[in-house]
Write an enzyme that holds these catalytic residues in place. Structure first.
Site, mmCIF file in Angstrom:
data_model
loop_
_atom_site.group_PDB
_atom_site.id
_atom_site.type_symbol
_atom_site.label_atom_id
_atom_site.label_comp_id
_atom_site.label_asym_id
_atom_site.label_seq_id
_atom_site.Cartn_x
_atom_site.Cartn_y
_atom_site.Cartn_z
ATOM 1 N N ALA A 129 0.810 -1.062 0.058
ATOM 2 C CA ALA A 129 -0.159 -0.051 -0.092
ATOM 3 C C ALA A 129 0.727 1.164 0.079
ATOM 4 O O ALA A 129 0.741 2.048 -0.518
ATOM 5 C CB ALA A 129 -0.942 0.058 1.274
ATOM 6 N N GLU B 164 9.867 4.088 6.988
ATOM 7 C CA GLU B 164 9.731 2.558 7.534
ATOM 8 C C GLU B 164 10.647 2.543 8.895
ATOM 9 O O GLU B 164 11.494 2.820 8.944
ATOM 10 C CB GLU B 164 10.451 1.862 6.395
ATOM 11 C CG GLU B 164 10.543 0.371 6.719
ATOM 12 C CD GLU B 164 9.374 -0.557 7.204
ATOM 13 O OE1 GLU B 164 9.333 -0.788 8.182
ATOM 14 O OE2 GLU B 164 8.207 -0.350 6.593
ATOM 15 N N ASN C 281 5.704 -7.063 5.748
ATOM 16 C CA ASN C 281 5.003 -8.412 5.421
ATOM 17 C C ASN C 281 4.841 -8.503 3.916
ATOM 18 O O ASN C 281 5.020 -9.650 3.596
ATOM 19 C CB ASN C 281 3.736 -8.352 6.193
ATOM 20 C CG ASN C 281 3.953 -8.666 7.725
ATOM 21 O OD1 ASN C 281 4.733 -9.446 8.267
ATOM 22 N ND2 ASN C 281 2.672 -8.447 8.412
ATOM 23 N N GLY D 177 3.176 -14.950 0.375
ATOM 24 C CA GLY D 177 3.125 -15.618 -0.590
ATOM 25 C C GLY D 177 2.990 -14.758 -2.126
ATOM 26 O O GLY D 177 3.478 -15.370 -3.062
ATOM 27 N N GLY D 178 2.315 -13.695 -2.156
ATOM 28 C CA GLY D 178 2.593 -12.777 -3.330
ATOM 29 C C GLY D 178 1.757 -13.010 -4.503
ATOM 30 O O GLY D 178 1.607 -12.126 -5.045
ATOM 31 N N ARG E 270 -10.030 -19.765 4.499
ATOM 32 C CA ARG E 270 -8.965 -19.954 5.684
ATOM 33 C C ARG E 270 -9.625 -20.130 7.024
ATOM 34 O O ARG E 270 -8.953 -21.021 7.735
ATOM 35 C CB ARG E 270 -8.001 -18.741 5.598
ATOM 36 C CG ARG E 270 -7.105 -18.585 4.359
ATOM 37 C CD ARG E 270 -6.291 -17.706 4.445
ATOM 38 N NE ARG E 270 -5.294 -17.725 3.365
ATOM 39 C CZ ARG E 270 -4.419 -16.546 2.998
ATOM 40 N NH1 ARG E 270 -4.304 -15.462 3.675
ATOM 41 N NH2 ARG E 270 -3.542 -16.967 2.089
ATOM 42 N N GLU F 224 -3.447 -3.426 5.226
ATOM 43 C CA GLU F 224 -3.910 -4.211 6.559
ATOM 44 C C GLU F 224 -4.353 -3.302 7.960
ATOM 45 O O GLU F 224 -4.920 -3.750 8.767
ATOM 46 C CB GLU F 224 -2.707 -5.227 7.017
ATOM 47 C CG GLU F 224 -3.248 -6.243 7.941
ATOM 48 C CD GLU F 224 -2.154 -7.538 8.287
ATOM 49 O OE1 GLU F 224 -2.446 -8.156 9.190
ATOM 50 O OE2 GLU F 224 -1.107 -7.607 7.752
#
Length: 516
Positions: free
Chosen positions: A54, A73, A81, A86-87, A343, A484
């Site tokens: 993002a 950062e 993350n 997994g991408g 999930r 997130e």
């Protein structure tokens, strides 16, 4: 997976988990720094907090529109993350689907998301994902991201194959080229080890900057959001247009995650990088941002209990054993769930089987399945010895202590379901198995246990990625968010590959709207 203070069975109680716990700001907290008495060390058009999907997407879009951007950062490396996930990325109604005759629709995608999200998703945000997903794919490809050509993954909980597979095998396949792209832009400055501490707000209630610390050193031995760490030099940066929050979730924030769900104890493992803490979220709540669904924590059902964190086994377990193979309870030798469900469904089922005696389920596939997926997925697990290879099914059963006779019969039953295209036990979708079953040696087995993976809730945003005030019910001027740290897109639980789309898309949307 660490021990729970209460029975793992309690994790299955959706009614308890649905409690919308809202973390109130400390009564003694100072709600932001006043701009009237503040001198900025430097001023930019946009300050982006966080450097994952993002954050980088927002920085790129704002910079390409001619705005000056500072991206900060707190960790020593960029990507958060996003760099280790997994991408793979969902994209409903895309050109590859069309070329392969895969029928998809807006309605089907939203229906799938609502099913796993238990119906509490904000559908106006899901509609943005559908509207912009093909733009998002083009955007990351323009930055240099590469997908496996002409391939659609059939991810758990999705009704049809709709997910692009990133060639790199992880989120680094986006982060590295996006970072390189941003590095070439003269109007973008990126700073690591720079921790956000507070907002700067003017008398009209507009966010006009941030207080941070440069030269910050994260201490993973401190619980919660590193509250005792005073490292770094104080700096104050102005933001003429906006501050964009892309600080991620709080799966590694030992105190805050347990406040939201007391059943998650300090020893409960997480797939996240150590810096996934709640500090930025809490500061946003202090200035009146609306909290949304913060008590919902998602577990990832593909993890190996003998690895720390995300590990190297997830992609293999996911795409080989659960997409195309089967999972059994060692004690019974039988399947106990739809391996292709969402999930939450799978994690709840696994936790019930694991119980208090660590009866880890066994995920299984065969050699034909390994060669049908990306064969590189099995290399690292084999090297790490998390995956066991057997020449016969009885050998596999003996190694893991699976109830042998029942297991051998269960494999035959599963193979019959694949042949007939109908799972009479758990109603799993088998039409995309393309005849693959568990019959060609060698056979592969791996123990699985869920770990905390994604914090579903966060800040309420609108379709323009503006953060909404709980006081005025309107956007907080000068404040945007994506990824997130926000809530609402996924509801109670998200489908795999939708988070990548979510973060990239709303980062992109934030950058575009800030530039208007």
């Amino acid at each position: 997976m660490g021990s729970m203070e209460t029975s793992r069975r309690n994790l299955l109680k959706a009614g308890t988990a649905a409690a919308a716990a809202v973390a109130a700001a400390p009564l003694t907290a100072q709600a932001a720094v006043s701009a009237e008495n503040t001198k900025f060390d430097a001023t930019y058009d946009v300050v982006v907090v966080g450097s994952g999907f993002a954050g980088m997407a927002c920085a790129y879009k704002a910079a390409k529109a001619g705005l000056s951007v500072l991206m900060i950062e707190k960790m020593g490396v960029f990507g958060g993350n996003s760099a280790i996930c997994g991408g793979n990325m969902a994209c409903p109604v895309n050109p590859v689907q069309k070329a392969q005759g895969i029928k998809d629709s807006r309605e089907l995608f939203i229906k799938d998301c609502l099913k796993d999200g238990l119906g509490i998703n904000h559908t106006e945000l899901l509609n943005v994902l559908v509207d912009r997903c093909n733009d998002t794919v083009k955007f990351v490809q323009d930055c240099g991201a590469e997908f496996v050509p002409n391939k659609m993954l059939f991810e758990g909980g999705h009704s049809v194959p709709r997910s692009y597979e990133i060639k790199a095998g992880s989120g680094s396949g986006y982060i590295v080229p996006m970072y390189e792209t941003l590095s070439k832009l003269k109007n973008v400055k990126m700073q690591s080890r720079t921790k956000f501490d507070d907002f700067v707000m003017n008398k009209d209630g507009r966010v006009v900057g941030v207080v941070c610390r440069e030269g910050y050193r994260f201490n993973r031995n401190l619980a919660s959001d590193d509250v005792e760490n005073k490292t770094g030099k104080r700096k104050v940066y102005g933001a003429r247009r906006a501050v964009m929050l892309a600080a991620g979730g709080f799966s590694r924030d030992i105190w805050f995650r347990q406040v939201q769900d007391p059943r998650v104890v300090p020893s409960t493992d997480s797939t996240n990088q150590p810096g996934a803490t709640a500090g930025v979220l809490l500061k946003a709540l202090e200035i009146g941002a609306t909290p949304l669904q913060i008590s919902w924590l998602q577990f990832l059902p593909y993890c190996n209990p003998h690895e720390d964190g995300f590990g190297v086994t997830v992609n293999f377990t996911n795409h080989a054993c659960m997409d195309l193979g089967m999972v059994v309870n060692k004690k019974t030798g039988k399947r106990f769930m739809d391996e292709h469900a969402g999930r939450k469904i799978k994690s709840d089922a696994e936790l019930e089987v694991i119980g208090t005696d660590k009866n880890y389920p066994i995920a299984i596939c065969d050699d034909a399945i390994v060669h049908a997926i990306n064969p590189s997925f099995v290399k690292a697990p084999l090297a790490a010895k998390t995956v066991f290879v057997a020449q016969t099914l009885p050998e596999l059963a003996d190694h893991f202590g699976i109830k042998k006779d029942a297991f051998l019969e269960e494999v035959k039953r599963f193979n019959g379901f694949v042949k007939d295209g109908e799972d009479k036990d758990f109603h799993r979708i088998l039409k995309f198995n393309n005849g693959l079953n568990i019959s060609k040696p060698p056979f592969y087995g791996v123990e699985v246990a869920p770990k905390i993976h994604h914090t579903m809730g966060g800040l309420l945003i609108n379709t323009k990625a503006q953060v909404i005030s709980s006081k005025t019910h309107q956007p907080i001027p000068g404040l945007y968010a994506g990824g997130e740290i926000t809530g609402g897109v996924h509801g109670a639980s998200r489908l795999g590959t939708v988070a990548v789309l979510d973060a990239l898309t709303f980062g992109m949307v934030a950058g575009e709207n800030i530039a208007k």
